[in-house]
Motif scaffolding. Structure first.
Motif, short mmCIF file in Angstrom:
data_model
loop_
_atom_site.label_atom_id
_atom_site.label_comp_id
_atom_site.label_asym_id
_atom_site.label_seq_id
_atom_site.Cartn_x
_atom_site.Cartn_y
_atom_site.Cartn_z
N MET A 88 10.01 2.64 6.75
CA MET A 88 10.97 2.24 5.71
C MET A 88 10.83 3.15 4.49
N GLY A 89 9.57 3.41 4.09
CA GLY A 89 9.37 4.30 2.95
C GLY A 89 9.83 5.72 3.25
N GLY A 90 9.53 6.18 4.48
CA GLY A 90 9.93 7.53 4.85
C GLY A 90 11.44 7.70 4.89
N LEU A 91 12.16 6.70 5.38
CA LEU A 91 13.63 6.77 5.41
C LEU A 91 14.20 6.85 4.00
N SER A 92 13.64 6.08 3.08
CA SER A 92 14.12 6.12 1.69
C SER A 92 13.80 7.46 1.04
N LEU A 93 12.59 7.96 1.26
CA LEU A 93 12.22 9.26 0.68
C LEU A 93 13.09 10.38 1.23
N LEU A 94 13.37 10.33 2.53
CA LEU A 94 14.22 11.35 3.14
C LEU A 94 15.63 11.28 2.58
N GLY A 95 16.13 10.04 2.40
CA GLY A 95 17.46 9.88 1.82
C GLY A 95 17.52 10.41 0.40
N HIS A 127 0.83 -1.21 0.00
CA HIS A 127 0.00 0.00 0.00
C HIS A 127 0.87 1.26 0.00
N VAL A 128 1.89 1.26 0.86
CA VAL A 128 2.78 2.43 0.95
C VAL A 128 3.53 2.63 -0.35
N GLY A 129 3.99 1.52 -0.96
CA GLY A 129 4.72 1.63 -2.22
C GLY A 129 3.88 2.20 -3.34
N LEU A 130 2.63 1.75 -3.44
CA LEU A 130 1.75 2.26 -4.50
C LEU A 130 1.39 3.73 -4.27
N LEU A 131 1.13 4.09 -3.01
CA LEU A 131 0.80 5.49 -2.72
C LEU A 131 1.99 6.40 -2.99
N GLY A 132 3.16 6.01 -2.46
CA GLY A 132 4.36 6.83 -2.69
C GLY A 132 4.73 6.88 -4.16
N GLY A 133 4.61 5.73 -4.86
CA GLY A 133 4.94 5.71 -6.28
C GLY A 133 4.03 6.59 -7.10
N ALA A 134 2.75 6.63 -6.74
CA ALA A 134 1.81 7.48 -7.47
C ALA A 134 2.19 8.96 -7.33
N PHE A 135 2.58 9.37 -6.14
CA PHE A 135 2.96 10.78 -5.95
C PHE A 135 4.24 11.10 -6.72
N LEU A 136 5.19 10.19 -6.72
CA LEU A 136 6.43 10.45 -7.44
C LEU A 136 6.20 10.49 -8.95
N LEU A 137 5.23 9.72 -9.42
CA LEU A 137 4.96 9.65 -10.85
C LEU A 137 4.17 10.86 -11.35
N PHE A 138 3.18 11.28 -10.57
CA PHE A 138 2.26 12.32 -11.07
C PHE A 138 2.61 13.73 -10.60
N PHE A 139 3.60 13.86 -9.74
CA PHE A 139 3.99 15.21 -9.28
C PHE A 139 5.48 15.41 -9.51
N PRO A 140 5.89 15.70 -10.75
CA PRO A 140 7.31 15.89 -11.07
C PRO A 140 7.82 17.25 -10.60
N LEU A 141 8.11 17.36 -9.31
CA LEU A 141 8.54 18.64 -8.73
C LEU A 141 9.99 18.58 -8.27
N GLY A 142 10.80 17.82 -9.00
CA GLY A 142 12.19 17.71 -8.59
C GLY A 142 12.31 16.96 -7.27
#
Length: 673
Positions: free
Chosen positions: A239-246, A194-209
């Motif tokens: 786990m997702g938050g640590l990767s996104l922060l990195g 669930h976290v992967g799909l939600l995070g992936g959707a934001f990264l895909l549809f919001f190209p804000l650098g």
């Protein structure tokens, strides 16, 4: 630095385990204590548990006032309390009146351990609400989102979508077993998918650098607030938050084992007792299995590689879960990897759609409805597949499984030749098979409240004597599953009283029965008689002198000799011979009937009529000379067990076990090979 997260997590895990039981300190000898991250994780989690323990509320205290209930819990004077009320209370403000009680532990094999679960949730008390009045409160944004999610959907599609997006299972009482038996229950437990799909959707549809990573991080926080901090969702969000922060800081994403170790450490630091939660254990072990197995595999590219990847991920996740799943749920769907191969694409479409539906509501229902129904249809088909069924697994069984798995993992990573790994794996498997050949000779007095339910295992064949009240039937079935009972050789209903025969209706519905022995007091129109006949179970109404060979033991009916027309007096009195000991089961027989019994000396006596003064006479005790007495009893207005009966038993040197105080009681006579 590569091992920092893993060492912190492992140290924190041992810190949490030592808090639960000091014997876990012996396990520390197997690890390099001088490594700073491990020692730091151990000391920090230990210190957190020692300095900030969960407070114990004042049990018995009366409570009255206005409370905010959220996901079943409320706060009272610094204590987190589980609110017990029938029916369960939804989220909101309530005027409650009741008292604080201690949580109940596991009283039967396979039963729910409320004490351990509440401890994993940071609670040590139950607010038993005698009165509950719903009050108006401020609007809850989560309720508005739930309404939009359900808008325009049929009842079943709504329940599937609520389970898939919000982890809600209250409406899934009938559908959840289908997902469980199909191996799809993990879709309804919010986690990395669930976290992967939600995070992936934001990264895909919001190209804000790089700022898109912060946006995805905020989305994860919102989702955690919306769905609630379940252990698996907290683990996945960390786990997702640590990767996104990195990624935002330009450090790259965290490696899988590194992120898993850090998430484990942070969860345990927040609440060491969370280690008791089954969801926590399943979530971390599933990810650990994938982290250990998947990097070693070389899969082809293209569609075939994707198919193999899904199968490999499912098998890798389950590799460490098998004994835990069998121990708690007593079944393992054998077609699960293939069902997941079809279900995951559906879930991958349905989850982003469900997230959007939280905000857009009914317009998306025509798209969500067929996908939800398709997932449900797949669960229905998958639930018909073959299941591996097994009872509760002993600590030795867990150890043998993981000892068998360890050489294979070492071989996958190139640390051990495959032939040597297979040889080493064969030893725990052989020991496990040898252990399984030993069949117990034992008698269980199950806790069914005010009533009787006794299970005799006679070296490969099982006899169930009574089943408590109607509402206890599910409890009895769970106990049978946990004890590995797939079918009953004999089902005995000693007499028609509700506290003996009621629960047998559920048993007859769920468990195959070879033959049923019924008291002659049962009439043809009795619901149990009709249920057994509908299942095609042969019925026998035996009298004194009936003898049956069962497994390695024998069953003999001692009573009734003649019918009196009174249910208790016409009940079945049984003598069970385990080969290495005997047990006398008296049902609800009065003393007048006991006088006519021809009983040999026995090791175990099931006391008559829950310890009523009308049974278990001194004369019977003189003849039977039992060493152990079992009393099936719960809260009751009759004064059971009567003090006179307890005094008689004490005077004859009989050790007494009561299900209301001791829970389920097991008397072990030995093993048959």
């Amino acid at each position: 630095m590569r091992s920092l997260g893993g060492a912190l997590g492992l140290g924190g895990l041992f810190g949490a385990l030592v808090l639960l039981h000091p014997l876990w300190t012996l396990g520390l000898l197997a690890f390099p204590l001088l490594r700073l991250p491990f020692l730091l994780g151990f000391l920090l989690v230990m210190g957190r548990g020692v300095l900030l323990p969960i407070p114990e509320p004042p049990y018995g205290a009366r409570v009255e006032g206005v409370f905010q209930v959220e996901r079943g819990f409320t706060q009272w004077r610094g204590h987190r309390l589980w609110v017990a009320h029938h029916p369960p209370l939804g989220d909101g403000r309530y005027r409650l009146k009741g008292y604080i009680a201690p949580p109940e532990g596991r009283t039967n094999p396979g039963s729910f351990d409320q004490r351990a679960w509440l401890l994993s949730q940071g609670s040590k008390g139950v607010l038993r609400a005698e009165e509950a009045e719903r009050l108006d409160g401020p609007p809850d944004f989560r309720e508005a989102l739930r309404v939009r999610l359900a808008a325009g959907l049929s009842g079943e599609a709504k329940e599937v979508l609520e389970g898939l997006i919000l982890g809600e299972k209250r409406g899934l009482e009938e559908l959840y077993p289908l997902f469980q038996q199909a191996g799809l229950a993990h879709l309804l437990a919010l986690s990395g998918l669930h976290v992967g799909l939600l995070g992936g959707a934001f990264l895909l549809f919001f190209p804000l650098g790089r700022f898109r990573y912060l946006l995805a991080l905020l989305a994860l926080g919102f989702y955690l607030l919306l769905a609630g901090p379940s252990p698996s969702l907290v683990r996945a969000s960390l786990m997702g938050g640590l990767s996104l922060l990195g990624l935002f800081l330009g450090l790259g994403r965290a490696a899988l084992l590194q992120g898993l170790g850090l998430a484990l450490f942070l969860q345990l630091l927040l609440r060491p007792e969370v280690v008791l939660g089954l969801g926590f254990q399943l979530s971390h072990l599933a990810v650990l299995g994938m982290a250990l197995v998947l990097p070693t595999l070389k899969l082809p590219r293209g569609a075939w590689g994707m198919v193999l990847g899904v199968l490999a991920a499912t098998l890798a996740a389950q590799s460490l879960l098998v004994p835990l799943l069998l121990h708690h749920f007593h079944l393992l769907p054998l077609l699960s990897p293939f069902i997941n191969l079809l279900a995951l694409p559906l879930a991958a479409l349905l989850m982003p759609l469900g997230f959007l539906k939280l905000f857009l509501g009914a317009p998306l229902a025509p798209l969500a409805e067929p996908l939800a129904r398709g997932l449900l249809a797949l669960a229905e088909v998958g639930s018909q597949g073959p299941l591996l069924r097994l009872g509760g697994i002993s600590p030795l069984g867990f150890a043998l499984y993981y000892l068998a798995l360890l050489p294979l993992l070492l071989a996958l990573h190139g640390h051990l030749p495959l032939r040597k790994a297979l040889l080493l794996t064969s030893f725990p498997i052989l020991l496990s098979l040898l252990q399984g050949r030993a069949k117990p000779l034992d008698l269980w007095a199950l806790d069914v409240g005010q009533g009787d339910a006794l299970l005799a295992r006679l070296g490969g064949a099982e006899v169930l004597v009574d089943g408590g009240r109607l509402e206890a039937g599910e409890r009895v079935v769970r106990a049978l599953r946990a004890l590995g009972v797939e079918a009953l050789e004999i089902l005995v209903a000693t007499h028609p009283d509700a506290d003996h025969a009621g629960g047998l209706l559920k048993v007859a519905e769920e468990v195959p029965v070879g033959i049923a022995l019924l008291s002659p007091a049962f009439r043809e129109e009795d619901p149990l008689v009709r249920a057994l006949k509908a299942k095609g179970v042969p019925l026998l109404r035996p009298g004194a002198g009936t003898r049956l060979r069962v497994g390695r033991g024998r069953l003999e009916v001692l009573w009734p000799r003649a019918l009196s027309g009174e249910d208790n007096r016409d009940g079945l009195a049984l003598l069970l011979d385990f080969g290495k000991g005997k047990a006398l089961l008296l049902a609800d027989l009065p003393q007048e009937a006991e006088k006519a019994l021809e009983v040999p000396p026995v090791e175990v006596l099931k006391v008559s009529h829950h310890g009523a003064r009308t049974g278990t006479s001194p004369a019977l005790l003189e003849r039977a000379r039992p060493r152990v007495a079992l009393i099936g009893v719960g809260r009751n207005p009759y004064g059971h067990p009567h003090p006179e009966v307890l005094e008689r038993l004490e005077a004859h040197g009989v050790r007494v076990y009561r299900t209301d105080r001791d829970g389920a009681v097991r008397v072990l006579f030995g093993y048959a090979w």
